[in-house]
Design a protein around this motif. Structure first.
Motif, PDB file in Angstrom:
ATOM      1  N   LYS A   5       1.116  -0.931   0.414  1.00 36.58           N
ATOM      2  CA  LYS A   5       0.356   0.281  -0.223  1.00 36.58           C
ATOM      3  C   LYS A   5       0.864   0.947   0.351  1.00 36.58           C
ATOM      4  O   LYS A   5       0.730   1.887  -0.913  1.00 36.58           O
ATOM      5  CB  LYS A   5      -0.801  -0.362   0.841  1.00 36.58           C
ATOM      6  N   SER A  12       2.384   6.423  -6.516  1.00 35.08           N
ATOM      7  CA  SER A  12       2.297   7.769  -7.400  1.00 35.08           C
ATOM      8  C   SER A  12       2.422   9.146  -7.096  1.00 35.08           C
ATOM      9  O   SER A  12       2.290   9.940  -7.890  1.00 35.08           O
ATOM     10  CB  SER A  12       0.272   7.121  -6.711  1.00 35.08           C
ATOM     11  N   ALA A  47      -1.717   6.412 -12.075  1.00 33.11           N
ATOM     12  CA  ALA A  47      -3.570   5.595 -11.830  1.00 33.11           C
ATOM     13  C   ALA A  47      -3.197   4.438 -11.434  1.00 33.11           C
ATOM     14  O   ALA A  47      -3.711   3.959 -10.392  1.00 33.11           O
ATOM     15  CB  ALA A  47      -3.977   5.556 -13.270  1.00 33.11           C
ATOM     16  N   ALA A  48      -1.916   3.685 -12.205  1.00 31.43           N
ATOM     17  CA  ALA A  48      -2.208   1.586 -11.484  1.00 31.43           C
ATOM     18  C   ALA A  48      -1.877   1.421 -10.151  1.00 31.43           C
ATOM     19  O   ALA A  48      -2.073   1.436  -9.542  1.00 31.43           O
ATOM     20  CB  ALA A  48      -0.502   1.015 -12.481  1.00 31.43           C
ATOM     21  N   ALA A  50      -2.154   3.831  -7.831  1.00 28.60           N
ATOM     22  CA  ALA A  50      -2.842   4.618  -6.750  1.00 28.60           C
ATOM     23  C   ALA A  50      -4.414   3.164  -6.897  1.00 28.60           C
ATOM     24  O   ALA A  50      -4.477   2.759  -5.621  1.00 28.60           O
ATOM     25  CB  ALA A  50      -3.665   5.833  -7.183  1.00 28.60           C
ATOM     26  N   VAL A  51      -4.168   2.680  -7.738  1.00 29.34           N
ATOM     27  CA  VAL A  51      -4.961   1.903  -8.003  1.00 29.34           C
ATOM     28  C   VAL A  51      -4.359   0.384  -6.601  1.00 29.34           C
ATOM     29  O   VAL A  51      -5.105  -0.143  -6.275  1.00 29.34           O
ATOM     30  CB  VAL A  51      -5.212   1.295  -9.187  1.00 29.34           C
ATOM     31  N   PHE A  54      -4.678   1.276  -3.102  1.00 23.12           N
ATOM     32  CA  PHE A  54      -6.470   1.230  -3.129  1.00 23.12           C
ATOM     33  C   PHE A  54      -6.340  -0.545  -2.451  1.00 23.12           C
ATOM     34  O   PHE A  54      -7.398  -0.474  -1.284  1.00 23.12           O
ATOM     35  CB  PHE A  54      -7.029   1.640  -4.070  1.00 23.12           C
ATOM     36  N   GLY A  55      -6.394  -1.109  -3.960  1.00 19.47           N
ATOM     37  CA  GLY A  55      -6.565  -3.018  -4.085  1.00 19.47           C
ATOM     38  C   GLY A  55      -5.517  -3.042  -2.389  1.00 19.47           C
ATOM     39  O   GLY A  55      -6.359  -3.833  -1.725  1.00 19.47           O
TER      40      GLY A  55
END
Length: 121
Positions: A5, A12, A47-48, A50-51, A54-55
């Motif tokens: 995380k 990012s 973006a990747a 951040a995803v 978040f995941g």
């Protein structure tokens, strides 16, 4: 998962900062601009990341909630098991008495429930 995380958040943030800095420096100091491919690549990496962050965060929260739910269910099942054991003990001892054998019978409290689930008289 915590490391993933924070790695996602860090990458990012750094990608956005570096692409922004490159755009500002090239726009103010030269007559050139950053190519669209570099800007798009940086936005894609940000973006990747951040995803992924978040995941990882969602996975950790879900895992904690599942562990808590398993603990609560285990505690509840242990409580139900102790109650059922009390009733089974009384049933077995009553059965033995009906067969003519001597067995100490533990008195069971009578639980009469009304339709609303509250103890009645």
């Amino acid at each position: 998962m915590t490391g993933i995380k924070w790695a996602g958040i860090l990458s990012s943030t750094l990608t956005i900062a570096l692409i922004g800095l490159a755009n500002v420096l090239l726009a103010t100091l030269t007559r050139y601009s950053v190519p669209n491919a570099v800007n798009s690549f940086g936005a894609g990496i940000a973006a990747a990341s951040a995803v992924i962050a978040f995941g990882a965060h969602a996975h950790a929260r879900t895992s904690r909630k599942l562990d808590l739910m398993a603990h609560v269910c285990s505690t509840r099942l242990d409580d139900l098991q102790s109650r059922v054991d009390d009733y089974n003990t009384g049933f077995v001892e009553g059965y033995l008495l009906s067969q003519g054998r001597e067995a100490p019978v533990a008195p069971l409290a009578q639980h009469h429930l009304t339709r609303r689930g509250t103890p009645g008289d």
